[in-house]
Design a protein around this motif. Sequence first.
Motif, PDB file in Angstrom:
ATOM      1  N   CYS A   1       0.837  -1.211   0.000  1.00 60.84           N
ATOM      2  CA  CYS A   1       0.000   0.000   0.000  1.00 60.84           C
ATOM      3  C   CYS A   1       0.866   1.253   0.000  1.00 60.84           C
ATOM      4  N   ASN A   2       1.848   1.295   0.894  1.00 64.93           N
ATOM      5  CA  ASN A   2       2.727   2.467   0.961  1.00 64.93           C
ATOM      6  C   ASN A   2       3.538   2.645  -0.310  1.00 64.93           C
TER       7      ASN A   2
ATOM      8  N   ASP B   1      -6.033  -5.758   1.628  1.00 65.05           N
ATOM      9  CA  ASP B   1      -6.215  -6.145   0.231  1.00 65.05           C
ATOM     10  C   ASP B   1      -7.142  -5.132  -0.455  1.00 65.05           C
ATOM     11  N   LEU B   2      -8.262  -4.796   0.216  1.00 64.19           N
ATOM     12  CA  LEU B   2      -9.220  -3.827  -0.332  1.00 64.19           C
ATOM     13  C   LEU B   2      -8.622  -2.430  -0.422  1.00 64.19           C
ATOM     14  N   ARG B   3      -7.818  -2.059   0.570  1.00 63.14           N
ATOM     15  CA  ARG B   3      -7.183  -0.738   0.524  1.00 63.14           C
ATOM     16  C   ARG B   3      -6.245  -0.626  -0.673  1.00 63.14           C
TER      17      ARG B   3
ATOM     18  N   GLN C   1     -13.091  -4.062  13.199  1.00 62.42           N
ATOM     19  CA  GLN C   1     -12.506  -4.728  12.030  1.00 62.42           C
ATOM     20  C   GLN C   1     -13.515  -4.816  10.885  1.00 62.42           C
ATOM     21  N   GLU C   2     -14.759  -5.194  11.196  1.00 60.21           N
ATOM     22  CA  GLU C   2     -15.792  -5.274  10.163  1.00 60.21           C
ATOM     23  C   GLU C   2     -16.071  -3.903   9.559  1.00 60.21           C
ATOM     24  N   THR C   3     -16.074  -2.880  10.414  1.00 63.72           N
ATOM     25  CA  THR C   3     -16.340  -1.524   9.936  1.00 63.72           C
ATOM     26  C   THR C   3     -15.245  -1.051   8.986  1.00 63.72           C
ATOM     27  N   ASP C   4     -13.980  -1.259   9.371  1.00 62.06           N
ATOM     28  CA  ASP C   4     -12.863  -0.841   8.512  1.00 62.06           C
ATOM     29  C   ASP C   4     -12.884  -1.599   7.186  1.00 62.06           C
ATOM     30  N   CYS C   5     -13.185  -2.885   7.246  1.00 63.56           N
ATOM     31  CA  CYS C   5     -13.244  -3.687   6.032  1.00 63.56           C
ATOM     32  C   CYS C   5     -14.357  -3.178   5.113  1.00 63.56           C
TER      33      CYS C   5
ATOM     34  N   LEU D   1     -16.329  -0.153   0.315  1.00 63.88           N
ATOM     35  CA  LEU D   1     -17.154   0.922  -0.229  1.00 63.88           C
ATOM     36  C   LEU D   1     -16.329   1.872  -1.089  1.00 63.88           C
ATOM     37  N   LYS D   2     -15.125   2.184  -0.629  1.00 61.58           N
ATOM     38  CA  LYS D   2     -14.256   3.092  -1.388  1.00 61.58           C
ATOM     39  C   LYS D   2     -13.813   2.459  -2.705  1.00 61.58           C
ATOM     40  N   ALA D   3     -13.481   1.169  -2.660  1.00 63.11           N
ATOM     41  CA  ALA D   3     -13.084   0.477  -3.892  1.00 63.11           C
ATOM     42  C   ALA D   3     -14.265   0.394  -4.863  1.00 63.11           C
TER      43      ALA D   3
END
Length: 536
Positions: free
Chosen positions: A122-123, A164-166, A222-226, A231-233
Amino acid sequence: MDEERALYIVRAGEAGAIERVLRDYSDKHRATFKFESTDEDKRKKLCEGIFKVLVKDIPTTCQVSCLEVLRILSRDKKVLVPVTTKENMQILLRLAKLNESDDSLEKMSEFPVIVESLKCLCNIVFNSQMAQQLSLELNLAAKLCNLLRKCKDRKFISDIKCFDLRLLFLLSLLHTDIRSQLRYELQGLALLTQILESAFSIKWTDEYESAIDRNGPPLSPQETDCAIEALKALFNVTVDSWKAHKESDSHQFRVMAAVLRHCLLIVGPTEDKTEELHSNAVNLLSNVPVSCLDVLICPLTHEETAQEATTLDELPNDKPAEKETVLKNNTMVYNGMNMEAIHVLLNFMEKRIDKGSSYREGLTPVLSLLTECSRAHRNIRKFLKDQVLPPLRDVTNRPEVGSTVRNKLVRLMTHVDLGVKQIAAEFLFVLCKERVDSLLKYTGYGNAAGLLAARGLLAGGRGDNWYSEDEDTDTEEYKNAKPNINLITGHLEEPMPNPIDEMTEEQKEYEAMKLVNMLDKLSRRADVKDPHQDGG
Protein backbone atom coordinates in the motif's frame (compact mmCIF):
# COMPACT_ATOMS: atom_id res chain seq x y z
CA MET A 1 22.85 6.08 14.35
CA ASP A 2 19.73 3.91 14.34
CA GLU A 3 20.07 3.21 10.62
CA GLU A 4 23.82 2.49 10.88
CA ARG A 5 23.38 -0.04 13.69
CA ALA A 6 20.39 -1.71 11.99
CA LEU A 7 22.20 -1.83 8.64
CA TYR A 8 25.30 -3.42 10.21
CA ILE A 9 23.26 -6.18 11.89
CA VAL A 10 21.09 -6.78 8.79
CA ARG A 11 24.20 -7.26 6.64
CA ALA A 12 26.21 -9.42 9.01
CA GLY A 13 23.94 -10.77 11.76
CA GLU A 14 21.93 -13.95 12.13
CA ALA A 15 18.11 -14.06 12.11
CA GLY A 16 17.69 -13.59 15.89
CA ALA A 17 19.91 -10.52 16.01
CA ILE A 18 18.27 -9.07 12.89
CA GLU A 19 14.84 -9.53 14.43
CA ARG A 20 15.87 -7.81 17.68
CA VAL A 21 17.51 -4.78 16.09
CA LEU A 22 14.66 -4.27 13.62
CA ARG A 23 12.06 -4.62 16.36
CA ASP A 24 13.87 -1.89 18.34
CA TYR A 25 13.98 0.32 15.22
CA SER A 26 10.28 -0.26 14.58
CA ASP A 27 9.30 0.55 18.18
CA LYS A 28 11.29 3.78 18.08
CA HIS A 29 10.04 5.00 14.68
CA ARG A 30 6.49 3.66 14.66
CA ALA A 31 5.04 7.18 14.60
CA THR A 32 7.71 8.69 12.32
CA PHE A 33 6.45 10.12 9.03
CA LYS A 34 9.12 12.74 8.32
CA PHE A 35 12.76 11.72 8.00
CA GLU A 36 16.07 13.58 8.10
CA SER A 37 17.50 14.08 4.62
CA THR A 38 21.02 13.53 5.97
CA ASP A 39 20.28 9.84 6.61
CA GLU A 40 18.56 9.22 3.28
CA ASP A 41 21.38 7.12 1.80
CA LYS A 42 21.51 4.93 4.91
CA ARG A 43 17.76 4.30 4.74
CA LYS A 44 18.05 3.29 1.09
CA LYS A 45 20.77 0.78 1.93
CA LEU A 46 18.72 -0.52 4.87
CA CYS A 47 15.78 -1.14 2.53
CA GLU A 48 18.03 -3.02 0.11
CA GLY A 49 19.44 -5.07 3.00
CA ILE A 50 15.95 -5.98 4.25
CA PHE A 51 14.91 -7.26 0.81
CA LYS A 52 18.02 -9.46 0.75
CA VAL A 53 17.05 -10.89 4.16
CA LEU A 54 13.46 -11.53 3.06
CA VAL A 55 14.53 -13.94 0.29
CA LYS A 56 16.29 -16.13 2.86
CA ASP A 57 14.75 -18.93 4.90
CA ILE A 58 14.11 -17.03 8.14
CA PRO A 59 11.51 -17.47 10.91
CA THR A 60 8.09 -15.87 10.54
CA THR A 61 8.74 -13.48 13.43
CA CYS A 62 11.86 -12.18 11.70
CA GLN A 63 9.91 -11.72 8.47
CA VAL A 64 7.34 -9.63 10.34
CA SER A 65 10.07 -7.43 11.89
CA CYS A 66 11.67 -6.89 8.47
CA LEU A 67 8.34 -5.93 6.92
CA GLU A 68 7.42 -3.58 9.77
CA VAL A 69 10.63 -1.59 9.25
CA LEU A 70 10.17 -1.66 5.49
CA ARG A 71 6.65 -0.26 5.94
CA ILE A 72 8.01 2.61 8.04
CA LEU A 73 10.81 3.38 5.57
CA SER A 74 8.41 3.24 2.60
CA ARG A 75 6.72 6.39 3.90
CA ASP A 76 9.69 8.28 2.39
CA LYS A 77 9.24 8.63 -1.38
CA LYS A 78 12.93 9.30 -2.01
CA VAL A 79 14.00 6.06 -0.37
CA LEU A 80 11.74 4.04 -2.68
CA VAL A 81 13.35 5.14 -5.94
CA PRO A 82 16.26 2.65 -5.98
CA VAL A 83 14.46 -0.22 -4.21
CA THR A 84 11.25 -0.30 -6.24
CA THR A 85 12.16 -3.02 -8.73
CA LYS A 86 10.21 -5.84 -10.29
CA GLU A 87 12.21 -8.37 -8.27
CA ASN A 88 11.48 -6.62 -4.96
CA MET A 89 7.80 -6.23 -5.80
CA GLN A 90 7.64 -9.95 -6.54
CA ILE A 91 9.17 -10.70 -3.15
CA LEU A 92 6.34 -8.78 -1.45
CA LEU A 93 3.71 -10.42 -3.69
CA ARG A 94 5.00 -13.84 -2.67
CA LEU A 95 4.95 -12.99 1.03
CA ALA A 96 1.42 -11.57 0.69
CA LYS A 97 0.27 -14.88 -0.87
CA LEU A 98 -0.66 -13.01 -4.02
CA ASN A 99 1.23 -15.52 -6.20
CA GLU A 100 -0.29 -18.58 -4.56
CA SER A 101 -2.39 -20.86 -6.76
CA ASP A 102 -4.01 -22.93 -4.02
CA ASP A 103 -7.54 -22.10 -2.90
CA SER A 104 -7.06 -21.80 0.83
CA LEU A 105 -5.29 -19.86 3.56
CA GLU A 106 -4.72 -22.39 6.29
CA LYS A 107 -1.54 -21.42 8.17
CA MET A 108 -2.62 -18.77 10.66
CA SER A 109 1.02 -18.23 11.60
CA GLU A 110 1.52 -16.70 8.16
CA PHE A 111 -1.28 -14.16 8.52
CA PRO A 112 0.85 -11.43 10.17
CA VAL A 113 3.36 -11.74 7.29
CA ILE A 114 0.55 -11.42 4.72
CA VAL A 115 -0.89 -8.36 6.46
CA GLU A 116 2.48 -6.60 6.80
CA SER A 117 3.34 -7.34 3.17
CA LEU A 118 0.04 -5.82 2.04
CA LYS A 119 0.70 -2.75 4.20
CA CYS A 120 4.12 -2.34 2.58
CA LEU A 121 2.59 -2.67 -0.88
CA CYS A 122 0.00 0.00 0.00
CA ASN A 123 2.73 2.47 0.96
CA ILE A 124 4.98 1.63 -1.96
CA VAL A 125 2.22 1.80 -4.59
CA PHE A 126 0.94 5.08 -3.15
CA ASN A 127 4.36 6.74 -2.99
CA SER A 128 6.09 5.35 -6.10
CA GLN A 129 5.10 5.90 -9.73
CA MET A 130 7.43 3.08 -10.71
CA ALA A 131 5.54 0.73 -8.37
CA GLN A 132 2.28 1.86 -9.95
CA GLN A 133 3.56 0.91 -13.41
CA LEU A 134 4.93 -2.39 -12.13
CA SER A 135 1.52 -3.13 -10.61
CA LEU A 136 0.03 -3.08 -14.10
CA GLU A 137 2.83 -5.27 -15.47
CA LEU A 138 2.42 -7.79 -12.62
CA ASN A 139 -1.40 -7.79 -12.97
CA LEU A 140 -1.71 -6.92 -9.29
CA ALA A 141 -5.45 -6.16 -9.43
CA ALA A 142 -6.27 -9.70 -10.58
CA LYS A 143 -4.06 -11.17 -7.85
CA LEU A 144 -5.79 -9.06 -5.20
CA CYS A 145 -9.22 -10.20 -6.40
CA ASN A 146 -8.06 -13.81 -6.28
CA LEU A 147 -6.90 -13.35 -2.68
CA LEU A 148 -10.23 -11.74 -1.80
CA ARG A 149 -12.10 -14.74 -3.17
CA LYS A 150 -10.04 -17.02 -0.93
CA CYS A 151 -10.96 -15.14 2.21
CA LYS A 152 -14.28 -13.39 1.51
CA ASP A 153 -16.21 -15.62 3.95
CA ARG A 154 -13.44 -15.94 6.54
CA LYS A 155 -14.08 -13.43 9.31
CA PHE A 156 -10.97 -14.23 11.32
CA ILE A 157 -8.75 -12.87 8.55
CA SER A 158 -10.45 -9.47 8.31
CA ASP A 159 -7.09 -7.63 8.42
CA ILE A 160 -6.01 -9.40 5.24
CA LYS A 161 -9.26 -8.43 3.54
CA CYS A 162 -9.00 -4.84 4.80
CA PHE A 163 -5.52 -4.17 3.39
CA ASP A 164 -6.22 -6.14 0.23
CA LEU A 165 -9.22 -3.83 -0.33
CA ARG A 166 -7.18 -0.74 0.52
CA LEU A 167 -4.58 -1.67 -2.08
CA LEU A 168 -7.34 -2.37 -4.60
CA PHE A 169 -8.79 1.07 -3.86
CA LEU A 170 -5.40 2.74 -4.39
CA LEU A 171 -4.84 0.94 -7.70
CA SER A 172 -8.29 1.86 -9.01
CA LEU A 173 -7.77 5.45 -7.84
CA LEU A 174 -4.38 5.84 -9.52
CA HIS A 175 -5.15 3.91 -12.73
CA THR A 176 -8.40 4.50 -14.58
CA ASP A 177 -7.70 1.44 -16.77
CA ILE A 178 -7.86 -0.78 -13.70
CA ARG A 179 -11.40 0.43 -12.98
CA SER A 180 -12.60 -1.03 -16.26
CA GLN A 181 -10.64 -4.24 -15.67
CA LEU A 182 -12.17 -4.61 -12.20
CA ARG A 183 -15.66 -3.87 -13.45
CA TYR A 184 -15.82 -6.23 -16.40
CA GLU A 185 -12.90 -8.66 -16.59
CA LEU A 186 -12.60 -9.40 -12.85
CA GLN A 187 -16.33 -9.08 -11.97
CA GLY A 188 -15.34 -6.64 -9.25
CA LEU A 189 -18.87 -5.28 -8.79
CA ALA A 190 -20.23 -8.66 -7.67
CA LEU A 191 -17.10 -9.59 -5.71
CA LEU A 192 -16.92 -6.37 -3.70
CA THR A 193 -20.67 -6.44 -3.05
CA GLN A 194 -20.25 -9.95 -1.63
CA ILE A 195 -17.44 -8.67 0.59
CA LEU A 196 -19.87 -6.07 1.97
CA GLU A 197 -22.55 -8.71 2.51
CA SER A 198 -20.04 -10.76 4.50
CA ALA A 199 -18.90 -7.76 6.57
CA PHE A 200 -22.53 -6.92 7.46
CA SER A 201 -23.55 -10.60 7.95
CA ILE A 202 -26.59 -9.95 5.75
CA LYS A 203 -29.48 -12.42 5.75
CA TRP A 204 -31.84 -11.88 2.82
CA THR A 205 -35.60 -12.02 3.43
CA ASP A 206 -36.50 -11.14 -0.16
CA GLU A 207 -34.67 -10.51 -3.42
CA TYR A 208 -33.64 -6.99 -2.43
CA GLU A 209 -34.51 -6.90 1.26
CA SER A 210 -32.39 -7.89 4.25
CA ALA A 211 -33.26 -8.61 7.86
CA ILE A 212 -32.28 -5.87 10.31
CA ASP A 213 -31.52 -6.97 13.87
CA ARG A 214 -32.43 -3.85 15.84
CA ASN A 215 -31.22 -5.36 19.11
CA GLY A 216 -28.00 -6.72 17.70
CA PRO A 217 -24.53 -5.43 18.61
CA PRO A 218 -22.82 -2.73 16.50
CA LEU A 219 -20.31 -3.70 13.85
CA SER A 220 -16.88 -4.53 15.22
CA PRO A 221 -14.01 -2.13 14.40
CA GLN A 222 -12.51 -4.73 12.03
CA GLU A 223 -15.79 -5.27 10.16
CA THR A 224 -16.34 -1.52 9.94
CA ASP A 225 -12.86 -0.84 8.51
CA CYS A 226 -13.24 -3.69 6.03
CA ALA A 227 -16.65 -2.37 4.91
CA ILE A 228 -15.30 1.18 4.50
CA GLU A 229 -12.44 -0.02 2.29
CA ALA A 230 -14.85 -2.09 0.18
CA LEU A 231 -17.15 0.92 -0.23
CA LYS A 232 -14.26 3.09 -1.39
CA ALA A 233 -13.08 0.48 -3.89
CA LEU A 234 -16.64 0.02 -5.19
CA PHE A 235 -16.94 3.78 -5.64
CA ASN A 236 -13.99 3.77 -8.05
CA VAL A 237 -15.30 0.72 -9.89
CA THR A 238 -18.74 2.28 -10.43
CA VAL A 239 -17.77 5.87 -11.28
CA ASP A 240 -20.02 7.16 -14.09
CA SER A 241 -22.32 4.12 -13.83
CA TRP A 242 -25.31 6.39 -13.30
CA LYS A 243 -24.73 7.90 -16.74
CA ALA A 244 -24.64 4.70 -18.74
CA HIS A 245 -25.06 1.06 -17.76
CA LYS A 246 -26.24 -2.10 -19.41
CA GLU A 247 -29.76 -3.27 -18.66
CA SER A 248 -28.24 -6.59 -17.63
CA ASP A 249 -26.37 -4.77 -14.83
CA SER A 250 -29.58 -3.50 -13.22
CA HIS A 251 -29.99 -6.54 -11.00
CA GLN A 252 -26.44 -6.24 -9.67
CA PHE A 253 -26.89 -2.53 -8.99
CA ARG A 254 -30.14 -3.23 -7.14
CA VAL A 255 -28.42 -5.85 -5.00
CA MET A 256 -25.70 -3.32 -4.20
CA ALA A 257 -28.28 -0.65 -3.38
CA ALA A 258 -30.04 -3.10 -1.06
CA VAL A 259 -26.72 -3.81 0.70
CA LEU A 260 -26.19 -0.05 1.05
CA ARG A 261 -29.68 0.32 2.50
CA HIS A 262 -28.68 -2.26 5.12
CA CYS A 263 -25.48 -0.29 5.70
CA LEU A 264 -27.46 2.88 6.44
CA LEU A 265 -29.58 1.08 9.04
CA ILE A 266 -26.73 -0.30 11.14
CA VAL A 267 -24.15 1.39 13.35
CA GLY A 268 -20.42 1.09 13.80
CA PRO A 269 -18.41 0.82 17.02
CA THR A 270 -18.36 4.60 17.52
CA GLU A 271 -20.37 7.60 16.32
CA ASP A 272 -17.46 8.81 14.17
CA LYS A 273 -17.05 5.39 12.55
CA THR A 274 -20.78 5.23 11.87
CA GLU A 275 -20.64 8.61 10.16
CA GLU A 276 -17.63 7.52 8.08
CA LEU A 277 -19.43 4.32 7.10
CA HIS A 278 -22.60 6.18 6.12
CA SER A 279 -20.62 8.86 4.29
CA ASN A 280 -18.98 6.27 2.04
CA ALA A 281 -22.36 4.59 1.51
CA VAL A 282 -23.81 7.94 0.38
CA ASN A 283 -20.92 8.47 -2.05
CA LEU A 284 -21.44 5.03 -3.55
CA LEU A 285 -25.22 5.45 -3.81
CA SER A 286 -24.53 8.53 -5.94
CA ASN A 287 -22.98 6.19 -8.55
CA VAL A 288 -26.00 3.86 -8.65
CA PRO A 289 -28.34 4.45 -11.62
CA VAL A 290 -31.29 6.37 -10.22
CA SER A 291 -33.75 3.82 -11.60
CA CYS A 292 -32.21 1.21 -9.27
CA LEU A 293 -32.60 3.31 -6.12
CA ASP A 294 -36.20 2.19 -5.68
CA VAL A 295 -34.90 -0.59 -3.41
CA LEU A 296 -34.01 2.01 -0.78
CA ILE A 297 -37.69 1.88 0.16
CA CYS A 298 -39.77 -1.26 0.40
CA PRO A 299 -43.43 -2.17 0.98
CA LEU A 300 -44.43 -3.11 4.49
CA THR A 301 -45.03 -6.73 5.41
CA HIS A 302 -48.56 -7.83 6.35
CA GLU A 303 -47.66 -7.53 10.04
CA GLU A 304 -46.20 -4.04 9.61
CA THR A 305 -49.22 -2.96 7.55
CA ALA A 306 -51.52 -4.02 10.38
CA GLN A 307 -49.42 -2.10 12.88
CA GLU A 308 -49.48 0.99 10.64
CA ALA A 309 -53.28 0.85 10.35
CA THR A 310 -53.58 0.69 14.14
CA THR A 311 -51.26 3.68 14.51
CA LEU A 312 -53.15 5.71 11.90
CA ASP A 313 -56.40 5.08 13.76
CA GLU A 314 -54.80 6.48 16.91
CA LEU A 315 -53.92 9.80 15.23
CA PRO A 316 -56.34 12.72 15.69
CA ASN A 317 -58.74 13.28 12.80
CA ASP A 318 -58.11 17.03 12.71
CA LYS A 319 -54.56 16.49 11.42
CA PRO A 320 -54.99 14.46 8.21
CA ALA A 321 -51.63 15.48 6.75
CA GLU A 322 -49.81 13.91 9.68
CA LYS A 323 -51.49 10.56 9.11
CA GLU A 324 -49.31 9.83 6.10
CA THR A 325 -46.11 9.51 8.15
CA VAL A 326 -46.03 7.41 11.28
CA LEU A 327 -43.36 5.98 13.53
CA LYS A 328 -43.98 2.43 14.65
CA ASN A 329 -41.40 0.28 16.46
CA ASN A 330 -38.65 2.68 15.31
CA THR A 331 -39.73 2.21 11.70
CA MET A 332 -40.47 5.32 9.64
CA VAL A 333 -43.53 4.50 7.53
CA TYR A 334 -45.01 6.60 4.75
CA ASN A 335 -47.88 5.69 2.44
CA GLY A 336 -47.41 1.99 3.13
CA MET A 337 -43.63 2.08 2.49
CA ASN A 338 -40.69 1.63 4.85
CA MET A 339 -38.76 4.91 4.72
CA GLU A 340 -36.06 4.18 7.32
CA ALA A 341 -33.14 4.49 4.91
CA ILE A 342 -34.39 7.79 3.47
CA HIS A 343 -34.92 9.11 6.99
CA VAL A 344 -31.31 8.18 7.86
CA LEU A 345 -30.12 10.07 4.77
CA LEU A 346 -32.18 13.10 5.79
CA ASN A 347 -30.71 13.06 9.31
CA PHE A 348 -27.23 12.60 7.86
CA MET A 349 -27.78 15.65 5.65
CA GLU A 350 -28.94 17.77 8.59
CA LYS A 351 -25.90 16.76 10.67
CA ARG A 352 -23.62 17.82 7.82
CA ILE A 353 -25.39 21.19 7.63
CA ASP A 354 -25.02 21.65 11.39
CA LYS A 355 -21.25 21.06 11.13
CA GLY A 356 -21.04 24.37 9.28
CA SER A 357 -17.91 23.55 7.25
CA SER A 358 -16.67 21.52 4.27
CA TYR A 359 -20.09 21.73 2.65
CA ARG A 360 -18.83 20.96 -0.84
CA GLU A 361 -17.20 17.65 0.15
CA GLY A 362 -19.46 16.65 3.02
CA LEU A 363 -22.91 17.97 2.16
CA THR A 364 -23.32 18.16 -1.61
CA PRO A 365 -23.13 14.36 -2.20
CA VAL A 366 -26.09 13.60 0.08
CA LEU A 367 -28.06 16.60 -1.17
CA SER A 368 -27.51 15.52 -4.77
CA LEU A 369 -28.55 11.98 -3.92
CA LEU A 370 -31.77 13.08 -2.21
CA THR A 371 -32.54 15.43 -5.12
CA GLU A 372 -32.20 12.69 -7.73
CA CYS A 373 -34.18 10.21 -5.62
CA SER A 374 -36.95 12.78 -5.22
CA ARG A 375 -37.02 13.58 -8.92
CA ALA A 376 -37.26 9.92 -9.95
CA HIS A 377 -39.36 8.32 -7.20
CA ARG A 378 -42.68 9.86 -6.19
CA ASN A 379 -42.96 8.20 -2.78
CA ILE A 380 -39.49 9.40 -1.77
CA ARG A 381 -40.27 12.95 -2.91
CA LYS A 382 -43.58 13.05 -1.05
CA PHE A 383 -41.99 11.67 2.13
CA LEU A 384 -39.17 14.22 2.01
CA LYS A 385 -41.63 17.02 1.26
CA ASP A 386 -43.58 15.97 4.35
CA GLN A 387 -40.40 16.06 6.46
CA VAL A 388 -38.66 19.13 5.00
CA LEU A 389 -41.55 21.31 3.83
CA PRO A 390 -44.56 20.47 5.99
CA PRO A 391 -47.71 22.61 5.56
CA LEU A 392 -46.92 26.19 6.60
CA ARG A 393 -48.35 27.35 9.91
CA ASP A 394 -45.81 29.84 11.26
CA VAL A 395 -45.48 32.63 8.69
CA THR A 396 -44.34 35.35 11.08
CA ASN A 397 -40.62 34.51 10.76
CA ARG A 398 -38.49 34.75 7.65
CA PRO A 399 -37.93 31.36 5.94
CA GLU A 400 -34.21 31.44 6.74
CA VAL A 401 -34.75 32.13 10.45
CA GLY A 402 -35.13 29.15 12.74
CA SER A 403 -33.79 25.65 13.43
CA THR A 404 -35.95 23.46 11.18
CA VAL A 405 -34.51 21.60 8.19
CA ARG A 406 -36.35 24.06 5.92
CA ASN A 407 -34.76 27.04 7.66
CA LYS A 408 -31.29 25.51 7.35
CA LEU A 409 -31.71 24.71 3.66
CA VAL A 410 -33.09 28.17 2.86
CA ARG A 411 -30.03 29.71 4.50
CA LEU A 412 -27.86 27.63 2.17
CA MET A 413 -29.67 29.13 -0.85
CA THR A 414 -27.58 32.30 -0.36
CA HIS A 415 -24.32 30.54 0.57
CA VAL A 416 -21.09 31.97 -0.82
CA ASP A 417 -20.20 28.63 -2.46
CA LEU A 418 -22.03 28.55 -5.78
CA GLY A 419 -22.21 24.76 -5.91
CA VAL A 420 -23.65 24.50 -2.38
CA LYS A 421 -26.34 27.11 -2.92
CA GLN A 422 -27.29 25.62 -6.29
CA ILE A 423 -27.84 22.09 -4.98
CA ALA A 424 -29.70 23.31 -1.87
CA ALA A 425 -32.06 25.38 -4.05
CA GLU A 426 -32.45 22.53 -6.53
CA PHE A 427 -33.43 20.11 -3.77
CA LEU A 428 -36.16 22.41 -2.47
CA PHE A 429 -37.31 23.15 -6.03
CA VAL A 430 -37.74 19.43 -6.75
CA LEU A 431 -39.65 18.94 -3.48
CA CYS A 432 -41.97 21.68 -4.75
CA LYS A 433 -42.44 19.71 -8.01
CA GLU A 434 -40.44 22.48 -9.75
CA ARG A 435 -43.32 24.92 -9.37
CA VAL A 436 -42.18 28.49 -8.85
CA ASP A 437 -45.22 29.56 -6.83
CA SER A 438 -44.77 26.65 -4.43
CA LEU A 439 -41.04 27.34 -4.00
CA LEU A 440 -41.67 31.03 -3.29
CA LYS A 441 -44.20 30.11 -0.64
CA TYR A 442 -41.55 28.24 1.33
CA THR A 443 -38.44 30.33 0.61
CA GLY A 444 -39.41 33.86 -0.44
CA TYR A 445 -38.45 35.50 -3.73
CA GLY A 446 -35.18 36.93 -2.42
CA ASN A 447 -33.75 33.53 -1.48
CA ALA A 448 -34.98 31.82 -4.67
CA ALA A 449 -33.92 34.54 -7.13
CA GLY A 450 -30.58 32.89 -7.98
CA LEU A 451 -32.15 29.57 -8.96
CA LEU A 452 -35.01 31.21 -10.85
CA ALA A 453 -32.63 33.44 -12.81
CA ALA A 454 -30.47 30.45 -13.76
CA ARG A 455 -33.57 28.55 -14.90
CA GLY A 456 -35.14 31.51 -16.72
CA LEU A 457 -38.15 31.39 -14.39
CA LEU A 458 -38.08 34.84 -12.80
CA ALA A 459 -41.49 35.52 -14.29
CA GLY A 460 -42.93 32.31 -12.79
CA GLY A 461 -43.91 28.95 -14.26
CA ARG A 462 -42.35 25.56 -13.59
CA GLY A 463 -39.34 23.43 -14.51
CA ASP A 464 -38.97 20.94 -17.34
CA ASN A 465 -39.68 17.74 -15.39
CA TRP A 466 -43.12 16.20 -15.07
CA TYR A 467 -44.61 15.48 -11.65
CA SER A 468 -47.93 14.11 -10.49
CA GLU A 469 -50.70 16.69 -10.19
CA ASP A 470 -51.55 16.14 -6.52
CA GLU A 471 -51.95 19.58 -4.97
CA ASP A 472 -50.56 20.97 -1.74
CA THR A 473 -53.03 21.63 1.05
CA ASP A 474 -52.60 25.07 2.62
CA THR A 475 -53.25 25.46 6.33
CA GLU A 476 -55.85 27.90 7.59
CA GLU A 477 -53.06 29.94 9.18
CA TYR A 478 -51.33 30.36 5.81
CA LYS A 479 -54.57 31.16 3.96
CA ASN A 480 -55.44 33.90 6.44
CA ALA A 481 -51.96 35.43 6.35
CA LYS A 482 -51.30 35.06 2.59
CA PRO A 483 -52.63 38.52 1.50
CA ASN A 484 -50.17 40.21 3.89
CA ILE A 485 -47.09 38.04 3.23
CA ASN A 486 -44.15 39.91 1.71
CA LEU A 487 -43.26 37.90 -1.42
CA ILE A 488 -39.64 39.06 -1.32
CA THR A 489 -38.91 38.06 2.27
CA GLY A 490 -41.45 35.24 2.42
CA HIS A 491 -42.95 36.13 5.78
CA LEU A 492 -45.81 38.08 7.30
CA GLU A 493 -44.94 41.74 7.93
CA GLU A 494 -46.83 44.05 10.23
CA PRO A 495 -48.54 46.81 8.21
CA MET A 496 -46.57 50.05 8.31
CA PRO A 497 -48.33 52.92 10.10
CA ASN A 498 -49.74 55.66 7.85
CA PRO A 499 -47.73 58.82 8.59
CA ILE A 500 -50.69 61.05 7.60
CA ASP A 501 -52.75 59.71 10.51
CA GLU A 502 -50.63 61.58 13.06
CA MET A 503 -50.44 64.92 11.15
CA THR A 504 -52.35 68.07 12.03
CA GLU A 505 -54.58 69.72 9.39
CA GLU A 506 -51.94 72.43 8.79
CA GLN A 507 -49.22 69.76 8.19
CA LYS A 508 -51.48 67.87 5.79
CA GLU A 509 -52.18 71.10 3.85
CA TYR A 510 -48.44 71.89 3.73
CA GLU A 511 -47.52 68.42 2.39
CA ALA A 512 -50.32 68.61 -0.17
CA MET A 513 -49.01 71.95 -1.49
CA LYS A 514 -45.49 70.50 -1.75
CA LEU A 515 -46.86 67.66 -3.85
CA VAL A 516 -48.80 70.09 -6.12
CA ASN A 517 -45.64 72.19 -6.67
CA MET A 518 -43.58 69.09 -7.53
CA LEU A 519 -46.16 67.92 -10.05
CA ASP A 520 -46.30 71.40 -11.57
CA LYS A 521 -42.52 71.49 -12.03
CA LEU A 522 -42.52 68.05 -13.67
CA SER A 523 -45.34 69.11 -16.01
CA ARG A 524 -43.58 72.33 -17.11
CA ARG A 525 -40.27 70.49 -17.63
CA ALA A 526 -41.98 68.00 -19.94
CA ASP A 527 -43.40 70.83 -22.04
CA VAL A 528 -39.92 72.23 -22.81
CA LYS A 529 -38.77 70.73 -26.09
CA ASP A 530 -35.40 68.99 -25.96
CA PRO A 531 -33.32 70.14 -29.01
CA HIS A 532 -31.50 66.80 -29.05
CA GLN A 533 -34.81 65.09 -29.74
CA ASP A 534 -35.59 67.27 -32.81
CA GLY A 535 -35.98 65.01 -35.77
CA GLY A 536 -35.46 67.90 -38.30
